[in-house]
Motif scaffolding. Structure first.
Motif, short mmCIF file in Angstrom:
data_model
loop_
_atom_site.label_atom_id
_atom_site.label_comp_id
_atom_site.label_asym_id
_atom_site.label_seq_id
_atom_site.Cartn_x
_atom_site.Cartn_y
_atom_site.Cartn_z
N ILE A 1 6.52 -1.74 -14.09
CA ILE A 1 7.78 -1.69 -13.36
C ILE A 1 8.40 -3.08 -13.32
CG2 ILE A 1 8.91 -1.01 -11.21
CD1 ILE A 1 6.52 0.70 -10.53
N LEU A 2 9.64 -3.15 -13.74
CA LEU A 2 10.39 -4.40 -13.67
C LEU A 2 11.56 -4.26 -12.71
CD1 LEU A 2 10.72 -5.57 -17.41
CD2 LEU A 2 8.93 -6.10 -15.76
N TRP B 1 12.11 1.01 -13.67
CA TRP B 1 12.56 -0.07 -12.80
C TRP B 1 12.47 0.28 -11.30
CZ3 TRP B 1 16.16 2.80 -15.70
CH2 TRP B 1 17.08 3.56 -14.97
N ARG B 2 11.99 1.46 -10.96
CA ARG B 2 12.04 1.89 -9.56
C ARG B 2 10.78 1.49 -8.80
NH1 ARG B 2 16.33 3.68 -6.75
NH2 ARG B 2 14.87 5.01 -5.59
N ALA B 3 10.68 0.21 -8.46
CA ALA B 3 9.51 -0.28 -7.73
C ALA B 3 9.37 0.42 -6.38
CB ALA B 3 9.62 -1.79 -7.53
N GLU B 4 10.49 0.76 -5.76
CA GLU B 4 10.43 1.40 -4.45
C GLU B 4 9.87 2.82 -4.51
OE1 GLU B 4 14.90 0.95 -5.29
OE2 GLU B 4 13.06 0.48 -6.38
N ASP B 5 9.72 3.35 -5.72
CA ASP B 5 9.17 4.70 -5.89
C ASP B 5 7.68 4.69 -6.24
OD1 ASP B 5 11.80 5.41 -5.53
OD2 ASP B 5 12.12 6.11 -7.57
N LYS B 6 7.08 3.52 -6.25
CA LYS B 6 5.71 3.42 -6.74
C LYS B 6 4.73 4.32 -6.00
CE LYS B 6 1.84 0.30 -7.56
NZ LYS B 6 0.86 1.04 -6.72
N GLN B 7 4.80 4.36 -4.68
CA GLN B 7 3.84 5.16 -3.92
C GLN B 7 3.95 6.65 -4.27
OE1 GLN B 7 4.44 4.28 0.23
NE2 GLN B 7 3.25 2.40 0.15
#
Length: 426
Positions: free
Chosen positions: A76-77, A48-54
């Motif tokens: 990621i949701l 769920w951690r979209a902010e960690d994608k990079q």
């Protein structure tokens, strides 16, 4: 965690993730069997951690470079969607060869469904601090590995505290209220409170009950029907929320404030404290926050009566899907994440304390708050609730009082009715 503000829903909608409208609506997930093309070395990582994608994108590149022929895709949701739908997505093995789970209710549900592979014998488990990965264990088995060590307590702007003349942090309730008055004198809201987002409005609950609970498992006892929110100790907690509401510690319109708005307030120094936790420091940095930060655990007792200084949680529990046919590749990805180089890159890149041993934090925010790992903190009590309806009723009572929409006794009575109905004791 850089560049312009972006909430999770916008991130998922705009980024190049393998998340489709069908996936979000429950109609399906990416590819064929999890991992996409049927390749036994190509796995899907579900979280769920979209902010960690990079950061994860970079780690995946490193993983592939070190393990020829292996590949990882991500689904990621948003966290709220993930909490409510992840089990149904992973239990048939069509997604999430490696997945994550929230501590508490979701972990218990997934464990009960038999979706965790037992990792007890894996050598990489020894890379972790044993005492903080206990939330990933059940019935003597290490089913999952809590990756993040977070502090579910207010983060504060050090510069505003200094400007208000705050020296040592208060060690009793009167001192905390006095602190809030000093901050009000600066023309800022003492506390940015996301009262319009139940998932994060409940984070303050952890600190408000940590020194008030008569027993270590008092929240669990509420869920078991062995304690009530109309009991004296819980009414005292609600009274503390009322104290804050009455003296104007929260921003105007807090009942409708979403988490992104509260973060923005804090990032712009319009509020001195953000009532969520360390997991939102990175988001504030995205929005331009340049001040030094630290943590504060509101002490609700009289001086000398507190047992705990703050609250921690072990979450983002890494699991290998027992339903996946790609066990070897899935374990290899978890092993990679469990290694010191990957863990340090993830921690410093996302501003997240981790449970992996002996990490060096080069990120200034992590370094500033790292000392809390050795202080007297309580494992976040809100996650003692396995029944989310009961947890929501309890936390909503607190939010109602905090936002001035109910008095303590009224909020407690209404919450207890819901709890009793849920337990079948009404």
């Amino acid at each position: 965690m850089t560049s312009a503000p972006m909430n999770r829903r916008k991130f998922v909608a705009l980024s190049g993730l393998s998340v489709t409208a069908a996936a979000l609506s429950g109609c399906g997930l990416l590819g064929n069997k999890s991992g996409g093309a049927g390749d036994e070395k190509a796995i899907n990582f579900y979280h769920w951690r979209a902010e960690d994608k990079q950061v994860f994108d970079q780690l995946i590149k490193q993983f592939k470079a070190a393990n020829a022929g292996y590949d990882v895709t991500m689904t990621i949701l948003p966290s709220q969607n993930y909490q409510s739908t992840a089990l149904q997505k992973i239990k048939d093995g069509t997604a999430g060869d490696v997945f994550t789970a929230f501590r508490g209710a979701q972990f218990e549900q997934i464990a009960k469904a038999g979706v965790f592979t037992d990792l007890s014998g894996a050598t990489f488990v020894s890379n972790y601090q044993p005492h903080v990965i206990e939330p990933g264990a059940k019935d003597g088995k290490q089913l999952g590995l809590p990756y993040q060590l977070v502090f579910n307590m207010p983060v504060y702007n050090v510069e505003l505290f200094d400007k208000a003349g705050v020296g040592d942090l208060p060690e009793d309730w009167k001192g905390f209220l006095s602190l809030c008055e000093k901050l009000k004198g600066l023309g800022v809201a003492p506390i940015a409170f996301p009262g319009g987002d139940a998932a994060n409005a409940g984070q303050l609950f952890n600190c408000m009950v940590m020194n008030e609970m008569p027993e270590a498992d008092s929240c669990r006892k509420i869920e078991m029907g062995k304690a009530k929110v109309t009991d004296d100790w819980f009414l005292r907690v609600l009274t503390r929320y009322e104290d804050l509401a009455t003296m104007g510690a929260f921003q105007e319109g807090s009942a409708g404030t979403k988490t992104e708005q509260a973060i923005q307030m804090w990032a712009q120094a319009k509020a001195a404290m953000l009532a969520t936790g360390t997991f939102h420091i990175g988001a504030a940095r995205q929005q331009g926050a340049a001040f030094k930060v630290n943590l504060i655990g509101p002490i609700t007792t009289d001086a000398g009566k507190a047992t705990y200084e703050g609250v921690h949680n072990s979450t983002f529990i890494l699991g290998v899907n027992a339903k996946s046919a790609k066990q070897e590749a899935a374990r290899k990805w978890v092993e990679f994440l469990s290694g010191k180089p990957a863990a340090e890159a993830y921690a410093n890149g996302t501003v997240q304390h981790l449970t992996v041993k002996d990490l060096t934090y080069t990120n200034a925010d992590l370094a500033a708050t790292a000392g809390w790992a050795t202080r007297k903190t309580l494992l976040a009590p809100r996650f003692q609730f396995d029944d989310l309806d009961i947890r929501n009723a309890v936390e909503n009572a607190c939010t109602q009082v905090a936002t001035g929409t109910a008095k303590p006794a009224q909020a407690a009575e209404e919450a207890q009715k819901i709890i009793s109905q849920r337990l079948g004791t009404s």
